[in-house]
Design an enzyme around this catalytic site. Sequence first.
Site, short mmCIF file in Angstrom:
data_model
loop_
_atom_site.label_atom_id
_atom_site.label_comp_id
_atom_site.label_asym_id
_atom_site.label_seq_id
_atom_site.Cartn_x
_atom_site.Cartn_y
_atom_site.Cartn_z
N LYS A 22 -29.15 -47.01 12.64
CA LYS A 22 -30.01 -45.75 12.21
C LYS A 22 -30.07 -45.32 10.80
O LYS A 22 -30.92 -44.85 10.37
CB LYS A 22 -29.44 -44.74 13.46
N ASN A 23 -28.88 -45.02 10.50
CA ASN A 23 -28.59 -44.27 9.09
C ASN A 23 -29.13 -45.18 8.04
O ASN A 23 -29.03 -44.62 6.96
CB ASN A 23 -27.27 -43.82 9.12
N ARG A 92 -32.73 -33.46 10.23
CA ARG A 92 -32.64 -33.12 8.77
C ARG A 92 -32.80 -34.41 7.94
O ARG A 92 -33.12 -34.10 6.92
CB ARG A 92 -30.88 -32.93 8.85
N CYS A 116 -26.76 -27.08 11.29
CA CYS A 116 -26.98 -27.84 12.68
C CYS A 116 -25.52 -27.82 13.43
O CYS A 116 -24.72 -27.08 12.94
CB CYS A 116 -27.48 -29.41 12.54
N ARG A 121 -25.20 -27.13 6.27
CA ARG A 121 -25.25 -28.46 5.69
C ARG A 121 -26.33 -28.21 4.57
O ARG A 121 -27.55 -28.42 4.59
CB ARG A 121 -25.64 -29.53 6.41
N ASP A 304 -18.59 -39.78 11.38
CA ASP A 304 -19.18 -40.12 12.62
C ASP A 304 -18.41 -40.93 13.57
O ASP A 304 -19.06 -41.27 14.79
CB ASP A 304 -20.52 -41.08 12.25
N ILE A 326 -15.11 -34.06 5.78
CA ILE A 326 -16.64 -33.97 5.23
C ILE A 326 -17.19 -32.96 6.17
O ILE A 326 -18.08 -32.33 5.46
CB ILE A 326 -17.32 -35.40 5.99
N ARG A 396 -30.80 -39.87 20.43
CA ARG A 396 -31.05 -39.82 18.87
C ARG A 396 -30.57 -41.07 18.16
O ARG A 396 -30.96 -41.51 17.04
CB ARG A 396 -30.58 -38.49 18.34
C1 UD1 Z 1 -24.92 -38.59 6.44
C2 UD1 Z 1 -25.24 -39.49 7.96
C3 UD1 Z 1 -24.24 -38.70 8.66
C4 UD1 Z 1 -22.98 -38.81 8.14
C5 UD1 Z 1 -22.84 -38.22 6.93
C6 UD1 Z 1 -21.46 -38.33 6.28
C7 UD1 Z 1 -27.62 -39.96 7.83
C8 UD1 Z 1 -28.93 -39.90 8.26
N1 UD1 Z 1 -26.65 -39.23 8.17
O1 UD1 Z 1 -25.40 -37.43 6.40
O2 UD1 Z 1 -24.47 -39.46 10.15
O3 UD1 Z 1 -22.08 -37.89 8.98
O4 UD1 Z 1 -23.71 -38.69 5.93
O5 UD1 Z 1 -21.00 -39.68 6.29
O6 UD1 Z 1 -27.23 -40.94 7.12
N2 UD1 Z 1 -23.34 -31.76 1.26
C9 UD1 Z 1 -23.34 -30.86 0.23
N3 UD1 Z 1 -24.80 -30.59 -0.43
C10 UD1 Z 1 -25.82 -31.61 -0.55
C11 UD1 Z 1 -25.49 -32.60 0.63
C12 UD1 Z 1 -24.11 -32.78 1.33
O7 UD1 Z 1 -22.69 -29.86 -0.05
O8 UD1 Z 1 -26.86 -31.32 -1.11
C13 UD1 Z 1 -21.87 -31.83 1.68
C14 UD1 Z 1 -22.10 -31.89 3.12
O9 UD1 Z 1 -22.13 -30.56 3.66
C15 UD1 Z 1 -20.86 -32.62 3.62
C16 UD1 Z 1 -20.71 -33.63 2.16
O10 UD1 Z 1 -21.37 -33.36 1.22
O11 UD1 Z 1 -19.78 -31.75 3.42
C17 UD1 Z 1 -21.32 -35.08 2.79
O12 UD1 Z 1 -22.59 -34.82 3.53
P1 UD1 Z 1 -23.64 -35.94 3.16
O13 UD1 Z 1 -23.17 -37.40 2.97
O14 UD1 Z 1 -24.87 -35.43 2.41
O15 UD1 Z 1 -24.23 -36.28 4.56
P2 UD1 Z 1 -25.65 -36.58 5.14
O16 UD1 Z 1 -26.44 -37.19 4.07
O17 UD1 Z 1 -26.23 -35.18 5.59
#
Ligand code: UD1
Length: 417
Positions: A22-23, A92, A116, A121, A304, A326, A396
């Site tokens: 999925k991701n 998201r 969420c 996030r 995850d 994370i 999902r």
């Molecule tokens: C993706 C995955 C999700 C997984 C996560 C971490 C998808 C669709 N989702 O989510 O399943 O749990 O990676 O491996 O691929 N952060 C910030 N600012 C930002 C963006 C992120 O502070 O602009 C922080 C987040 O709050 C979190 C960390 O960075 O603490 C990592 O998040 P991120 O890797 O961005 O997660 P997603 O891409 O949303």
Amino acid sequence: MDKFIINGGKKLSGEVKISGAKNAILPVMTATLLTSGKSIFYNVPNLNDIKMMAHVLRVLGAQVEYADETLTIDTTHADYYEAPYELVSKMRASIYVLGPLLAKKGKARVSFPGGCAIGTRPVDLHINAMEALGAEINVEHGYINAACSQLKGAKIRFEKVSVGATANTLMAAVLAEKTTNLYNVAKEPEIGNLIDCLNQMGANIKGKNTSHLVVTGVSKLHPIEVEMMPDRIEAGTFLIAGALTGSNITITNCIPEHIQALLDRLIQAGCTLNLTEKTINIEPPARILPVDIVTYPYPDFPTDLQAQFMTLMTLANGESRIEDTIFPDRLMHVSELKRLDADISLEKHIAIVQGVRSLSGAKVMATDLRASAALVLAGLAAEGITTISRIYHIDRGYDRIEAKLQKLGADIKRVKG
Ligand code: UD1
């Protein structure tokens, strides 16, 4: 709303085939917005998040079709640039349209994704990176409005490792003028897959699997036809199912290297693993040994799989400590697991799990995607009946999980709501 009813305590056996990731698929779907024409993706699972992303692309004018695990996206008439609240608030990952729309159309209007169930996030890293590439961004009335005449290569160092921000920025930088250097990027296999797909589209990205990517902008990308990689989180979930229920099972169509951190912890927990290039057989121990985990970006232990591993530890022979760096608040499953007689306490953000001899079936509620998987696992191991409500969360990200588990011999059924 559908429910799962699980009559637990049964041993599983046999083989289960892992679906496409999925991701990995979600960002590649939005990457098609960088092209004009028809792309085809094979090994795509039937998941609600993918249907939702298809919806987002249709709103932008693309034609999207799905049948027999094959997804076709035709972006010839993808002329719009707005991802509305109604869709982004449901998923998201819709934020992934921001980079491609800016790069291809010079403008994007994307609803601000909310929080969420797994905590706040933010998307500041995405926005800062687009600004560094020369986009003008203002956030008002709950929308990110972004515009540029032409994105320009830049040096960007991410403060934090972010999968989403890395993917979005890559998809913007591929059509930017000159060279972009990205530092402290995510190295998750899904990012590697995105790099491969973008390069196949004609992009020039170097540094795959490292923290420093160099993107040399090109003027045009073209559609592609590719097979999607297997889902490492689904693979890990099934392996944990084997360990937890004391069952010998084999997962096929997986890439063992993608879940090395989990495999190491399963071995520490006493499991025996027999690997081939694309399969993993798990032989469970007589009693699971306690193992501590702390989640970090890839290649460390993935957030995850944190909830599922915690479920495994509820039956360990001793105490384990689990921390998610994370998403520190990703602990909604703790209270639900306790309904099944798990012994878990929280010290700030650390879960302290005292293994018990057995879990007992109860009524529980799914709160987010991976927490729901953890509850299904707990239900399989628990004595008696476990009823899990709100399983739309699991749909999902897991393609027919109950059918796959039934094939392994589990007594699980879906009751239509
Ligand atoms: C993706 C995955 C999700 C997984 C996560 C971490 C998808 C669709 N989702 O989510 O399943 O749990 O990676 O491996 O691929 N952060 C910030 N600012 C930002 C963006 C992120 O502070 O602009 C922080 C987040 O709050 C979190 C960390 O960075 O603490 C990592 O998040 P991120 O890797 O961005 O997660 P997603 O891409 O949303």
